[in-house]
Scaffold this motif. Structure first.
Motif, PDB file in Angstrom:
ATOM      1  N   ARG A 381     -14.994   4.099  49.017  1.00 32.40           N
ATOM      2  CA  ARG A 381     -14.740   3.299  47.811  1.00 32.40           C
ATOM      3  C   ARG A 381     -14.978   1.821  48.092  1.00 32.40           C
ATOM      4  NH1 ARG A 381      -8.853   2.599  44.817  1.00 32.40           N
ATOM      5  NH2 ARG A 381      -9.523   1.019  43.305  1.00 32.40           N
ATOM      6  N   THR A 382     -14.588   1.377  49.285  1.00 32.33           N
ATOM      7  CA  THR A 382     -14.783  -0.022  49.645  1.00 32.33           C
ATOM      8  C   THR A 382     -16.258  -0.331  49.843  1.00 32.33           C
ATOM      9  OG1 THR A 382     -12.621   0.010  50.737  1.00 32.33           O
ATOM     10  CG2 THR A 382     -14.086  -1.817  51.257  1.00 32.33           C
ATOM     11  N   VAL A 383     -17.008   0.581  50.432  1.00 28.52           N
ATOM     12  CA  VAL A 383     -18.457   0.398  50.587  1.00 28.52           C
ATOM     13  C   VAL A 383     -19.110   0.188  49.222  1.00 28.52           C
ATOM     14  CG1 VAL A 383     -20.614   1.540  51.244  1.00 28.52           C
ATOM     15  CG2 VAL A 383     -18.629   1.663  52.759  1.00 28.52           C
ATOM     16  N   ALA A 384     -18.719   1.004  48.240  1.00 25.28           N
ATOM     17  CA  ALA A 384     -19.297   0.882  46.908  1.00 25.28           C
ATOM     18  C   ALA A 384     -18.902  -0.413  46.222  1.00 25.28           C
ATOM     19  CB  ALA A 384     -18.867   2.082  46.065  1.00 25.28           C
ATOM     20  N   GLU A 385     -17.744  -0.943  46.561  1.00 25.99           N
ATOM     21  CA  GLU A 385     -17.244  -2.147  45.906  1.00 25.99           C
ATOM     22  C   GLU A 385     -17.880  -3.427  46.450  1.00 25.99           C
ATOM     23  OE1 GLU A 385     -12.774  -3.721  45.017  1.00 25.99           O
ATOM     24  OE2 GLU A 385     -13.320  -3.437  47.119  1.00 25.99           O
ATOM     25  N   LEU A 386     -18.227  -3.440  47.728  1.00 24.65           N
ATOM     26  CA  LEU A 386     -18.665  -4.680  48.381  1.00 24.65           C
ATOM     27  C   LEU A 386     -19.791  -5.408  47.648  1.00 24.65           C
ATOM     28  CD1 LEU A 386     -18.601  -4.128  52.252  1.00 24.65           C
ATOM     29  CD2 LEU A 386     -17.174  -5.635  50.889  1.00 24.65           C
ATOM     30  N   PRO A 387     -20.853  -4.737  47.206  1.00 24.90           N
ATOM     31  CA  PRO A 387     -21.948  -5.484  46.570  1.00 24.90           C
ATOM     32  C   PRO A 387     -21.532  -6.234  45.310  1.00 24.90           C
ATOM     33  CG  PRO A 387     -22.663  -3.266  47.176  1.00 24.90           C
ATOM     34  CD  PRO A 387     -21.181  -3.310  47.345  1.00 24.90           C
ATOM     35  N   ARG A 388     -20.421  -5.842  44.687  1.00 20.83           N
ATOM     36  CA  ARG A 388     -19.987  -6.490  43.446  1.00 20.83           C
ATOM     37  C   ARG A 388     -19.058  -7.680  43.693  1.00 20.83           C
ATOM     38  NH1 ARG A 388     -18.724  -1.073  42.336  1.00 20.83           N
ATOM     39  NH2 ARG A 388     -16.501  -1.612  42.201  1.00 20.83           N
ATOM     40  N   LEU A 389     -18.635  -7.858  44.921  1.00 20.11           N
ATOM     41  CA  LEU A 389     -17.664  -8.911  45.221  1.00 20.11           C
ATOM     42  C   LEU A 389     -18.362 -10.254  45.414  1.00 20.11           C
ATOM     43  CD1 LEU A 389     -15.290  -7.057  47.724  1.00 20.11           C
ATOM     44  CD2 LEU A 389     -14.953  -7.434  45.275  1.00 20.11           C
ATOM     45  N   ARG A 390     -17.755 -11.292  44.889  1.00 22.13           N
ATOM     46  CA  ARG A 390     -18.302 -12.644  45.021  1.00 22.13           C
ATOM     47  C   ARG A 390     -17.775 -13.293  46.296  1.00 22.13           C
ATOM     48  NH1 ARG A 390     -16.622 -17.769  43.571  1.00 22.13           N
ATOM     49  NH2 ARG A 390     -14.645 -16.913  42.813  1.00 22.13           N
ATOM     50  N   ARG A 391     -18.631 -14.008  46.965  1.00 17.46           N
ATOM     51  CA  ARG A 391     -18.211 -14.767  48.145  1.00 17.46           C
ATOM     52  C   ARG A 391     -17.575 -16.079  47.692  1.00 17.46           C
ATOM     53  NH1 ARG A 391     -20.246 -12.954  53.079  1.00 17.46           N
ATOM     54  NH2 ARG A 391     -21.748 -11.227  52.859  1.00 17.46           N
ATOM     55  N   ALA A 392     -16.389 -16.368  48.211  1.00 18.52           N
ATOM     56  CA  ALA A 392     -15.677 -17.593  47.871  1.00 18.52           C
ATOM     57  C   ALA A 392     -15.333 -18.341  49.150  1.00 18.52           C
ATOM     58  CB  ALA A 392     -14.400 -17.268  47.094  1.00 18.52           C
ATOM     59  N   ARG A 393     -15.254 -19.660  49.035  1.00 21.23           N
ATOM     60  CA  ARG A 393     -14.931 -20.471  50.202  1.00 21.23           C
ATOM     61  C   ARG A 393     -13.423 -20.500  50.403  1.00 21.23           C
ATOM     62  NH1 ARG A 393     -17.689 -23.922  53.238  1.00 21.23           N
ATOM     63  NH2 ARG A 393     -19.484 -23.877  51.829  1.00 21.23           N
ATOM     64  N   PRO A 394     -12.938 -20.105  51.589  1.00 22.63           N
ATOM     65  CA  PRO A 394     -11.491 -20.152  51.837  1.00 22.63           C
ATOM     66  C   PRO A 394     -10.998 -21.595  51.846  1.00 22.63           C
ATOM     67  CG  PRO A 394     -12.649 -18.818  53.483  1.00 22.63           C
ATOM     68  CD  PRO A 394     -13.688 -19.569  52.724  1.00 22.63           C
ATOM     69  N   VAL A 395      -9.738 -21.766  51.546  1.00 21.62           N
ATOM     70  CA  VAL A 395      -9.165 -23.108  51.557  1.00 21.62           C
ATOM     71  C   VAL A 395      -8.677 -23.488  52.937  1.00 21.62           C
ATOM     72  CG1 VAL A 395      -8.487 -23.001  49.152  1.00 21.62           C
ATOM     73  CG2 VAL A 395      -6.885 -22.228  50.893  1.00 21.62           C
ATOM     74  N   ARG A 396      -8.534 -22.507  53.849  1.00 19.03           N
ATOM     75  CA  ARG A 396      -8.049 -22.822  55.194  1.00 19.03           C
ATOM     76  C   ARG A 396      -9.171 -23.376  56.036  1.00 19.03           C
ATOM     77  NH1 ARG A 396      -6.010 -17.853  54.105  1.00 19.03           N
ATOM     78  NH2 ARG A 396      -7.727 -16.873  55.199  1.00 19.03           N
ATOM     79  N   PRO A 397      -8.842 -24.255  56.985  1.00 18.65           N
ATOM     80  CA  PRO A 397      -9.855 -24.713  57.931  1.00 18.65           C
ATOM     81  C   PRO A 397     -10.228 -23.627  58.911  1.00 18.65           C
ATOM     82  CG  PRO A 397      -7.723 -25.562  58.562  1.00 18.65           C
ATOM     83  CD  PRO A 397      -7.549 -24.885  57.222  1.00 18.65           C
TER      84      PRO A 397
END
Length: 404
Positions: A381-397
């Protein structure tokens, strides 16, 4: 006019390993001018720390190992412990101080190598090289021009990612009054610790003798704890879980390692490259870095000595990075229980094969076989979900690699 052929910024595992290999050219090849630029003692220069990895006996750093183990143990949340023999591999620990002395001896023997102490503020590209600008120990300006620059400093911020966790830990070197430890067996993961609401936690025990060990409390979660919380967790683990008798703490170490599926650009300019954690050497699913740093530095030095452009290669294969992205997302989403996941792997997969898998050294057929010992449906299920997820910049250094 250049001050040096190669400048290595940062004196951690990545920078020292690259300098070590650059100063050992093949027979008939001259040793290049190498300058290592490291920060003075203080907040930008971490205290002595521990690096661990696995390989066969007879490794090139065996002479400076603090310890090594030929049995590995994992404790699930309940039930008997799982003990595995990783032969012919051994689990090895090297302390940063001993490693730095080893590299220092090689640099001292190389006529064109030197070390400069400065806080680097800027690395600026030039038409055929780069310029390093910083501040020396006495506040004097430092300027150094090099044909090639390899920068191992932590990034100011992690790149955008679908999932970002931290592996954060606090460790005590303890000495007991009674013989409490088996010097031949390292405890990689002991999940009998109270588990956090999000992520996972475990104890990590590296015996140095029957009376001495490095004991760490580790979490995979979104943010580190304060020092008091780590101390409470370690006291609970040592007294309530391990049942140790009287002990005293002789030293400590602490760190945080990024566990992220972010893409780390290894090129910062025409002749400026990132190495180490900043160049993607940390394995996202485990936090281990030292072995990948050695592979990366060998490849860079080999290319340089052959007169090729010394671009750092990817530290991990595309397949390994995909599998890590799936695991991180499954952990972060709560689809899998981290303690059960890792315990199941050690229960179902021979230890030597599992270590090769964690180091990216297994074939596709072996990877598929190992995958059958994981929760298959949540992972698919996670494999199928990955392509739909947006990459976001973390707020942590970003964090520099410290103890894996």
């Amino acid at each position: 006019m250049y001050d040096t052929e190669v400048a290595v910024v940062g004196g951690g595992a990545a920078g020292l390993s690259l300098a070590y290999r650059l100063c050992a050219p093949p027979p008939g090849t001259p040793c290049p001018e190498v300058t290592v630029v490291d920060a003075p003692p203080g907040p930008l220069r971490p205290p002595e720390r521990t690096w661990c990895y696995w390989e066969g006996p007879g490794g090139e750093f065996d002479g400076v190992l603090a310890a090594s183990w030929d049995r590995l143990r994992v404790h699930g949340a309940c039930g008997p412990a799982l003990t595995g023999d990783p032969g012919p591999l051994r689990y090895k620990m090297v302390r940063s101080g001993a490693f730095e002395r080893l590299v220092g001896e090689r640099l001292a023997a190389a006529p064109a190598a030197r070390r400069v102490t400065a806080v680097v503020q800027e690395v600026r590209g030039l038409p055929h090289g780069a310029e390093i600008r910083g501040v020396g120990e006495r506040g004097e300006p430092v300027r150094l021009r090099a044909r090639w620059v390899f920068d191992s400093r932590p990034l100011p911020a992690l790149p955008p990612a679908r999932t970002t966790l931290l592996q954060h830990f606090h460790g005590w070197f303890v000495r007991t009054e009674r013989p409490e430890f088996d010097p031949a067996t390292a405890d990689l993961m002991d999940f009998r610790t109270p588990q956090p609401h999000h992520g996972l936690s475990f104890g990590y025990v590296l015996p140095l003798s029957p009376y001495e060990a490095l004991v760490e409390y580790t979490e995979f979660s979104a943010a580190p704890l304060d020092e008091a919380a780590y101390h409470r967790a370690l006291r609970h683990y040592l007294s309530e879980v391990r049942g140790l008798g009287p002990y005293r703490v002789t030293a400590s170490e602490q760190g945080a390692i990024p566990m992220t599926d972010a893409r780390f650009p290894r090129r910062a300019g025409a002749r400026v490259f990132r190495i180490g954690t900043a160049g993607g050497a940390t394995r996202p699913s485990t936090g281990y870095t030292f072995a990948a740093v050695q592979r990366q530095s060998r490849a860079i030095a080999a290319a340089f000595h052959r007169g090729r452009t010394p671009v750092p290669p990817p530290a991990h294969s595309a397949r390994s990075r995909l599998m890590d992205a799936v695991l991180l997302r499954a952990l972060d989403s709560g689809r899998i229980d981290g303690a059960d996941f890792f315990t199941g792997l050690f229960r179902g997969v021979p230890t030597e094969r599992l270590l090769r898998f964690l180091d990216g050294g297994t074939r596709l057929r072996e990877d598929l076989s190992i995958g059958l010992h994981t929760p298959v449906l949540p992972m698919l299920r996670t494999v199928a979900e990955l392509p739909r997820l947006r990459r976001a910049r973390p707020v942590r250094p970003g964090q520099e690699e410290t103890a894996r």
